[in-house]
Write a protein that holds these residues in place. Structure first.
Motif, PDB file in Angstrom:
ATOM      1  N   GLY A 203       0.759  -1.130   0.083  1.00 31.67           N
ATOM      2  CA  GLY A 203      -0.160   0.057   0.124  1.00 31.67           C
ATOM      3  C   GLY A 203       0.997   1.200   0.070  1.00 31.67           C
ATOM      4  O   GLY A 203       1.961   1.139  -0.020  1.00 31.67           O
ATOM      5  N   LEU A 204       0.202   2.574   0.302  1.00 33.04           N
ATOM      6  CA  LEU A 204       0.882   3.700   0.184  1.00 33.04           C
ATOM      7  C   LEU A 204       0.600   4.370   1.694  1.00 33.04           C
ATOM      8  O   LEU A 204      -0.283   4.377   2.284  1.00 33.04           O
ATOM      9  N   ARG A 205       1.514   5.475   1.894  1.00 35.58           N
ATOM     10  CA  ARG A 205       1.301   6.192   2.990  1.00 35.58           C
ATOM     11  C   ARG A 205       1.902   7.678   2.706  1.00 35.58           C
ATOM     12  O   ARG A 205       2.837   7.668   1.903  1.00 35.58           O
ATOM     13  N   ALA A 206       1.769   8.446   3.511  1.00 36.23           N
ATOM     14  CA  ALA A 206       2.477   9.688   3.594  1.00 36.23           C
ATOM     15  C   ALA A 206       3.630   9.667   3.783  1.00 36.23           C
ATOM     16  O   ALA A 206       4.113   9.041   4.664  1.00 36.23           O
ATOM     17  N   TYR A 207       4.442  10.493   3.158  1.00 38.27           N
ATOM     18  CA  TYR A 207       5.881  10.507   3.455  1.00 38.27           C
ATOM     19  C   TYR A 207       6.194  11.182   4.776  1.00 38.27           C
ATOM     20  O   TYR A 207       5.518  12.263   5.451  1.00 38.27           O
ATOM     21  N   GLU A 208       7.196  10.398   5.589  1.00 36.01           N
ATOM     22  CA  GLU A 208       7.616  10.991   7.069  1.00 36.01           C
ATOM     23  C   GLU A 208       9.280  11.165   6.737  1.00 36.01           C
ATOM     24  O   GLU A 208       9.904  10.587   6.049  1.00 36.01           O
ATOM     25  N   ALA A 209       9.663  12.067   7.733  1.00 37.26           N
ATOM     26  CA  ALA A 209      11.099  12.367   7.776  1.00 37.26           C
ATOM     27  C   ALA A 209      11.840  11.106   7.984  1.00 37.26           C
ATOM     28  O   ALA A 209      11.549  10.442   8.950  1.00 37.26           O
ATOM     29  N   GLY A 210      12.820  11.021   7.283  1.00 42.72           N
ATOM     30  CA  GLY A 210      13.595   9.847   7.337  1.00 42.72           C
ATOM     31  C   GLY A 210      13.315   8.636   6.385  1.00 42.72           C
ATOM     32  O   GLY A 210      14.286   7.914   6.121  1.00 42.72           O
ATOM     33  N   ASP A 211      12.467   8.840   5.704  1.00 42.88           N
ATOM     34  CA  ASP A 211      11.998   7.763   4.473  1.00 42.88           C
ATOM     35  C   ASP A 211      12.828   8.066   3.488  1.00 42.88           C
ATOM     36  O   ASP A 211      13.223   9.216   3.214  1.00 42.88           O
ATOM     37  N   SER A 212      13.539   6.865   2.865  1.00 42.21           N
ATOM     38  CA  SER A 212      14.405   6.826   1.834  1.00 42.21           C
ATOM     39  C   SER A 212      13.626   7.142   0.387  1.00 42.21           C
ATOM     40  O   SER A 212      12.289   6.932   0.258  1.00 42.21           O
ATOM     41  N   LEU A 213      14.093   8.005  -0.231  1.00 41.32           N
ATOM     42  CA  LEU A 213      13.516   8.668  -1.519  1.00 41.32           C
ATOM     43  C   LEU A 213      13.300   7.318  -2.514  1.00 41.32           C
ATOM     44  O   LEU A 213      12.203   7.456  -3.401  1.00 41.32           O
ATOM     45  N   SER A 214      14.116   6.220  -2.364  1.00 40.06           N
ATOM     46  CA  SER A 214      13.941   5.159  -3.429  1.00 40.06           C
ATOM     47  C   SER A 214      12.451   4.466  -3.036  1.00 40.06           C
ATOM     48  O   SER A 214      11.860   3.701  -3.806  1.00 40.06           O
ATOM     49  N   ARG A 215      11.666   4.964  -1.889  1.00 42.35           N
ATOM     50  CA  ARG A 215      10.389   4.165  -1.765  1.00 42.35           C
ATOM     51  C   ARG A 215       9.363   5.339  -2.162  1.00 42.35           C
ATOM     52  O   ARG A 215       8.269   4.928  -1.926  1.00 42.35           O
ATOM     53  N   VAL A 216       9.588   6.171  -2.611  1.00 40.76           N
ATOM     54  CA  VAL A 216       8.580   7.413  -3.095  1.00 40.76           C
ATOM     55  C   VAL A 216       7.934   6.750  -4.217  1.00 40.76           C
ATOM     56  O   VAL A 216       8.586   6.197  -5.228  1.00 40.76           O
ATOM     57  N   HIS A 217       6.672   6.706  -4.133  1.00 37.87           N
ATOM     58  CA  HIS A 217       5.609   6.373  -5.484  1.00 37.87           C
ATOM     59  C   HIS A 217       5.424   7.541  -6.126  1.00 37.87           C
ATOM     60  O   HIS A 217       4.311   8.236  -5.696  1.00 37.87           O
ATOM     61  N   TRP A 218       6.069   7.641  -7.322  1.00 34.44           N
ATOM     62  CA  TRP A 218       6.134   9.073  -7.973  1.00 34.44           C
ATOM     63  C   TRP A 218       4.488   9.236  -8.585  1.00 34.44           C
ATOM     64  O   TRP A 218       4.150  10.355  -8.532  1.00 34.44           O
ATOM     65  N   PRO A 219       3.983   8.182  -9.070  1.00 34.90           N
ATOM     66  CA  PRO A 219       2.733   8.375  -9.753  1.00 34.90           C
ATOM     67  C   PRO A 219       1.512   8.945  -8.781  1.00 34.90           C
ATOM     68  O   PRO A 219       0.737   9.967  -8.972  1.00 34.90           O
ATOM     69  N   ALA A 220       1.698   8.310  -7.546  1.00 33.13           N
ATOM     70  CA  ALA A 220       0.730   8.565  -6.449  1.00 33.13           C
ATOM     71  C   ALA A 220       1.088   9.993  -5.894  1.00 33.13           C
ATOM     72  O   ALA A 220       0.207  11.009  -5.686  1.00 33.13           O
ATOM     73  N   THR A 221       2.525  10.357  -5.753  1.00 31.77           N
ATOM     74  CA  THR A 221       2.798  11.879  -5.607  1.00 31.77           C
ATOM     75  C   THR A 221       2.154  12.790  -6.385  1.00 31.77           C
ATOM     76  O   THR A 221       2.095  13.915  -6.067  1.00 31.77           O
ATOM     77  N   ALA A 222       2.449  12.533  -7.864  1.00 27.60           N
ATOM     78  CA  ALA A 222       1.932  13.492  -8.739  1.00 27.60           C
ATOM     79  C   ALA A 222       0.442  13.611  -8.497  1.00 27.60           C
ATOM     80  O   ALA A 222      -0.106  14.678  -8.833  1.00 27.60           O
ATOM     81  N   ARG A 223      -0.335  12.584  -8.442  1.00 30.62           N
ATOM     82  CA  ARG A 223      -1.854  12.666  -8.355  1.00 30.62           C
ATOM     83  C   ARG A 223      -2.161  13.344  -7.298  1.00 30.62           C
ATOM     84  O   ARG A 223      -3.218  13.832  -7.426  1.00 30.62           O
ATOM     85  N   THR A 224      -1.709  13.370  -5.848  1.00 28.34           N
ATOM     86  CA  THR A 224      -2.119  13.804  -4.708  1.00 28.34           C
ATOM     87  C   THR A 224      -1.547  15.215  -4.350  1.00 28.34           C
ATOM     88  O   THR A 224      -1.912  15.935  -3.748  1.00 28.34           O
ATOM     89  N   GLY A 225      -0.235  15.422  -4.903  1.00 27.55           N
ATOM     90  CA  GLY A 225       0.396  16.812  -4.767  1.00 27.55           C
ATOM     91  C   GLY A 225       1.485  16.608  -3.293  1.00 27.55           C
ATOM     92  O   GLY A 225       1.948  17.516  -3.064  1.00 27.55           O
ATOM     93  N   ASN A 226       1.294  15.500  -2.746  1.00 27.66           N
ATOM     94  CA  ASN A 226       1.970  15.174  -1.564  1.00 27.66           C
ATOM     95  C   ASN A 226       2.860  13.978  -1.804  1.00 27.66           C
ATOM     96  O   ASN A 226       2.436  13.124  -2.533  1.00 27.66           O
ATOM     97  N   LEU A 227       4.115  13.887  -1.208  1.00 29.03           N
ATOM     98  CA  LEU A 227       4.880  12.853  -1.258  1.00 29.03           C
ATOM     99  C   LEU A 227       4.414  11.647  -0.632  1.00 29.03           C
ATOM    100  O   LEU A 227       3.801  11.634   0.705  1.00 29.03           O
ATOM    101  N   MET A 228       4.507  10.297  -1.501  1.00 30.67           N
ATOM    102  CA  MET A 228       3.822   9.238  -0.971  1.00 30.67           C
ATOM    103  C   MET A 228       4.890   8.171  -1.032  1.00 30.67           C
ATOM    104  O   MET A 228       5.304   8.258  -2.054  1.00 30.67           O
TER     105      MET A 228
END
Length: 418
Positions: A203-228
């Motif tokens: 699943g997905l969740r909102a980005y939290e401090a310390g999360d690796s950028l390799s875990r970022v889901h870019w399509p969901a980030t672009a869709r929601t406007g928030n890092l996921m």
């Protein structure tokens, strides 16, 4: 009475000084009785020398600095511990006959030195001590002692703090190891959330401090406007449980020639093999207390298993059969249980067979205690394991673990597997 007490205390603390004072008094008494001038001078010489040696020792121990640099706090058995000791003099007087002692409980760690420093002198030396025994050891502090040529006075100063070093057990790398595969739950029902990156996204969740950028889901980030970021789950692979028998009554021998060290090495090698295969490994042992590491994966988990094994001692009062019975609720059809023991009793073999009847896959590594000096043969328990179809490896004293654990064993239904 008080003078006698002080004299007795001086004799106990500084016997050489007390003896010198006694000689001086005796010499003075004889000189007074005979009038022999040489005895008077000898008594005066002793009376002057004692305080001079005292102040000389005080000057030797003052103005000293010691710096200790230790590189290792964790090391595998057989590797070397490295460090450096630096002794500096801040005095314009030379420092003569300084004894430096680095306290340690680590076997073969010898860093005692006797040195002389010139004006503002520096002495540096490095130590390299092989870690020959697993366990938790202490290093430091460093004591510097100044003494006079007659041993009248010894003055010491302590530098640094006590530190700990953990020596992990040897874990020979196995090219292959066969244990019966467990039955996996269907349709991924056994998946569990994990911090490791796996091919399975839960699943997905909102980005939290310390999360690796390799875990970022870019399509969901672009869709929601928030890092996921992505949540991962473990593959539906079976858990491996390693049960290490630490019952005091079944182990024989000492150090490298004992079953305790051999059993710990076997458990470490099995854990290493499955961790490198990205399998989920757990471990249970009972020495002074119950030690349980739940199944997990990755290098950090392997380090935790090594820490457990580094401190493992065959001091337990709980048998392997009891341990299997008490912890049986942890084992299901999706687990494989590997028992490591030198026990010649067949109760634990029957307990493994009982687990097998429930659908748990089981295996055993049997240390042949008679080759380590035990008076009881392991032949009967080996026969029980073979008749029950428990996949079994046997280890003798001075066996090559890599060769033994990578070779054939008695397998399911009494067959032999490569």
């Amino acid at each position: 009475m008080s003078a006698l007490w002080r004299a007795a205390s001086l004799a106990a603390r500084r016997p050489n000084v007390a003896a010198a004072i006694a000689v001086a008094l005796f010499t003075l008494a004889v000189a007074s009785a005979t009038g022999f001038w040489l005895l008077f001078r000898f008594a005066y010489l002793i009376a002057i020398a004692i305080p001079l040696l005292y102040f000389w020792n005080r000057s030797m121990i003052r103005g000293i600095e010691v710096e200790v640099r230790r590189r290792d706090q964790r090391v595998s058995r057989g590797r070397a511990l490295h460090g450096r000791v630096i002794v500096r003099s801040r005095s314009w007087l030379p420092k003569v006959w300084l004894e430096v002692h680095d306290h340690s409980t680590l076997p073969d760690h010898v860093t005692n030195r006797v040195l002389t420093l010139g004006r503002h002198g520096v002495d540096i030396w490095r130590y390299e001590t092989a870690a020959r025994r697993r366990g938790l050891y202490e290093l430091g502090p460093v004591t510097v002692t100044a003494t006079d040529p007659f041993g009248f006075f010894r003055m010491s100063r302590t530098f640094g703090e006590r530190s700990e070093v953990l020596v992990y057990p040897s874990a020979p790398e196995l090219p292959r190891l066969h244990v019966p595969p467990a039955n996996l739950p269907g349709d991924g029902r056994f998946r569990r959330r994990t911090h490791n990156v796996t091919p399975n996204v839960a699943g997905l969740r909102a980005y939290e401090a310390g999360d690796s950028l390799s875990r970022v889901h870019w399509p969901a980030t672009a869709r929601t406007g928030n890092l996921m970021v992505k949540l991962f789950e473990l593959d539906p692979a079976s858990d491996i449980w390693v049960l290490l028998d630490l019952e005091a009554g079944v182990h024989v021998g000492e150090d490298d020639d004992g079953t305790e060290e051999a059993a710990v090495m076997v458990a470490a090698s099995i854990a290493r093999y499955f961790i490198t295969q990205n399998r989920s490994v757990g471990m249970i042992a009972y020495d002074d207390d119950l030690r349980v590491n739940e199944p997990s994966r990755g290098g950090n988990h392997y380090t935790r298993l090594l820490e457990l094994l580094a401190l493992a001692r065959a001091t337990g009062e709980v048998s392997l059969a009891q341990l299997l019975l008490e912890e049986s609720r942890k084992f299901g059809r999706h687990t494989t249980v590997v028992a490591v023991t030198p026990s010649p009793r067949d109760d634990w073999a029957l307990a493994l067979m009982s687990l097998s009847a429930r659908g748990v896959k089981v295996a055993a590594v049997l240390l042949e205690g008679e080759t380590f000096g035990a008076s009881t043969s392991s032949l009967d328990v080996y026969g029980t394991l073979a008749s029950g179809g428990v996949y079994t490896y046997t280890v003798k004293r001075q066996d090559d673990l890599v060769q033994v654990l990578s070779s054939v064993g008695v397998g399911d239904q009494g067959g032999v597997y490569a």
